[in-house]
Design a protein around this motif. Structure first.
Motif, PDB file in Angstrom:
ATOM      1  N   LEU A  27      20.005  27.577  53.815  1.00  0.00           N
ATOM      2  CA  LEU A  27      19.796  27.166  55.196  1.00  0.00           C
ATOM      3  C   LEU A  27      20.695  25.995  55.563  1.00  0.00           C
ATOM      4  O   LEU A  27      21.331  25.996  56.621  1.00  0.00           O
ATOM      5  CB  LEU A  27      18.327  26.791  55.417  1.00  0.00           C
ATOM      6  N   ALA A  28      20.771  25.002  54.681  1.00  0.00           N
ATOM      7  CA  ALA A  28      21.624  23.839  54.939  1.00  0.00           C
ATOM      8  C   ALA A  28      23.092  24.251  55.020  1.00  0.00           C
ATOM      9  O   ALA A  28      23.849  23.757  55.862  1.00  0.00           O
ATOM     10  CB  ALA A  28      21.430  22.791  53.850  1.00  0.00           C
ATOM     11  N   LEU A  29      23.511  25.162  54.170  1.00  0.00           N
ATOM     12  CA  LEU A  29      24.897  25.646  54.193  1.00  0.00           C
ATOM     13  C   LEU A  29      25.190  26.380  55.500  1.00  0.00           C
ATOM     14  O   LEU A  29      26.250  26.177  56.113  1.00  0.00           O
ATOM     15  CB  LEU A  29      25.143  26.564  53.000  1.00  0.00           C
ATOM     16  N   GLY A  30      24.265  27.214  55.947  1.00  0.00           N
ATOM     17  CA  GLY A  30      24.445  27.930  57.204  1.00  0.00           C
ATOM     18  C   GLY A  30      24.538  26.996  58.396  1.00  0.00           C
ATOM     19  O   GLY A  30      25.405  27.149  59.262  1.00  0.00           O
ATOM     20  N   VAL A  31      23.659  25.999  58.434  1.00  0.00           N
ATOM     21  CA  VAL A  31      23.687  25.022  59.533  1.00  0.00           C
ATOM     22  C   VAL A  31      24.990  24.242  59.509  1.00  0.00           C
ATOM     23  O   VAL A  31      25.594  23.994  60.559  1.00  0.00           O
ATOM     24  CB  VAL A  31      22.464  24.075  59.445  1.00  0.00           C
ATOM     25  N   THR A  32      25.452  23.891  58.320  1.00  0.00           N
ATOM     26  CA  THR A  32      26.721  23.164  58.194  1.00  0.00           C
ATOM     27  C   THR A  32      27.877  23.973  58.764  1.00  0.00           C
ATOM     28  O   THR A  32      28.701  23.447  59.514  1.00  0.00           O
ATOM     29  CB  THR A  32      26.996  22.822  56.720  1.00  0.00           C
ATOM     30  N   PHE A  33      27.935  25.253  58.425  1.00  0.00           N
ATOM     31  CA  PHE A  33      29.024  26.087  58.930  1.00  0.00           C
ATOM     32  C   PHE A  33      28.945  26.290  60.437  1.00  0.00           C
ATOM     33  O   PHE A  33      29.977  26.356  61.117  1.00  0.00           O
ATOM     34  CB  PHE A  33      29.062  27.437  58.214  1.00  0.00           C
ATOM     35  N   VAL A  34      27.742  26.395  60.985  1.00  0.00           N
ATOM     36  CA  VAL A  34      27.590  26.517  62.441  1.00  0.00           C
ATOM     37  C   VAL A  34      28.097  25.256  63.128  1.00  0.00           C
ATOM     38  O   VAL A  34      28.816  25.324  64.130  1.00  0.00           O
ATOM     39  CB  VAL A  34      26.122  26.816  62.812  1.00  0.00           C
ATOM     40  N   VAL A  35      27.746  24.094  62.595  1.00  0.00           N
ATOM     41  CA  VAL A  35      28.190  22.831  63.187  1.00  0.00           C
ATOM     42  C   VAL A  35      29.711  22.703  63.110  1.00  0.00           C
ATOM     43  O   VAL A  35      30.367  22.327  64.087  1.00  0.00           O
ATOM     44  CB  VAL A  35      27.496  21.631  62.496  1.00  0.00           C
ATOM     45  N   ILE A  36      30.291  23.053  61.966  1.00  0.00           N
ATOM     46  CA  ILE A  36      31.753  22.987  61.818  1.00  0.00           C
ATOM     47  C   ILE A  36      32.426  23.917  62.825  1.00  0.00           C
ATOM     48  O   ILE A  36      33.415  23.550  63.467  1.00  0.00           O
ATOM     49  CB  ILE A  36      32.175  23.327  60.378  1.00  0.00           C
ATOM     50  N   GLY A  37      31.893  25.125  62.979  1.00  0.00           N
ATOM     51  CA  GLY A  37      32.464  26.065  63.938  1.00  0.00           C
ATOM     52  C   GLY A  37      32.379  25.555  65.363  1.00  0.00           C
ATOM     53  O   GLY A  37      33.321  25.693  66.147  1.00  0.00           O
ATOM     54  N   CYS A  38      31.262  24.933  65.710  1.00  0.00           N
ATOM     55  CA  CYS A  38      31.115  24.382  67.068  1.00  0.00           C
ATOM     56  C   CYS A  38      32.082  23.238  67.308  1.00  0.00           C
ATOM     57  O   CYS A  38      32.638  23.108  68.399  1.00  0.00           O
ATOM     58  CB  CYS A  38      29.683  23.921  67.295  1.00  0.00           C
TER      59      CYS A  38
ATOM     60  N   GLU B 275      34.965  27.164  68.253  1.00  0.00           N
ATOM     61  CA  GLU B 275      34.873  28.594  67.989  1.00  0.00           C
ATOM     62  C   GLU B 275      33.993  29.368  68.976  1.00  0.00           C
ATOM     63  O   GLU B 275      34.297  30.526  69.254  1.00  0.00           O
ATOM     64  CB  GLU B 275      34.379  28.838  66.559  1.00  0.00           C
ATOM     65  N   PRO B 276      32.921  28.789  69.520  1.00  0.00           N
ATOM     66  CA  PRO B 276      32.109  29.585  70.453  1.00  0.00           C
ATOM     67  C   PRO B 276      32.907  30.106  71.649  1.00  0.00           C
ATOM     68  O   PRO B 276      32.713  31.234  72.086  1.00  0.00           O
ATOM     69  CB  PRO B 276      31.017  28.612  70.901  1.00  0.00           C
ATOM     70  N   MET B 277      33.815  29.301  72.175  1.00  0.00           N
ATOM     71  CA  MET B 277      34.613  29.757  73.313  1.00  0.00           C
ATOM     72  C   MET B 277      35.567  30.877  72.896  1.00  0.00           C
ATOM     73  O   MET B 277      35.789  31.831  73.640  1.00  0.00           O
ATOM     74  CB  MET B 277      35.393  28.585  73.911  1.00  0.00           C
TER      75      MET B 277
END
Length: 45
Positions: free
Chosen positions: A11-22, A26-28
């Motif tokens: 879970l922590a790894l997934g949240v980390t990657f989402v934050v890095i992508g944001c 990357e969302p745009m």
């Protein structure tokens, strides 16, 4: 207890990657590509 530690790490790894992508904007990029693909599917783009 060991199963919960593994789940927490994933879970922590997934949240980390989402934050890095944001932070990289990357969302745009994903939204732009999705809109282009959708328009191509219906024959406009």
């Amino acid at each position: 207890m060991k199963r919960n530690v593994g789940a927490f790490i994933l879970l922590a790894l997934g949240v980390t990657f989402v934050v890095i992508g944001c932070l990289r904007g990357e969302p745009m990029t994903v939204l732009r590509k999705a809109a282009t693909l959708c328009l191509e599917c219906i024959g406009i783009g």
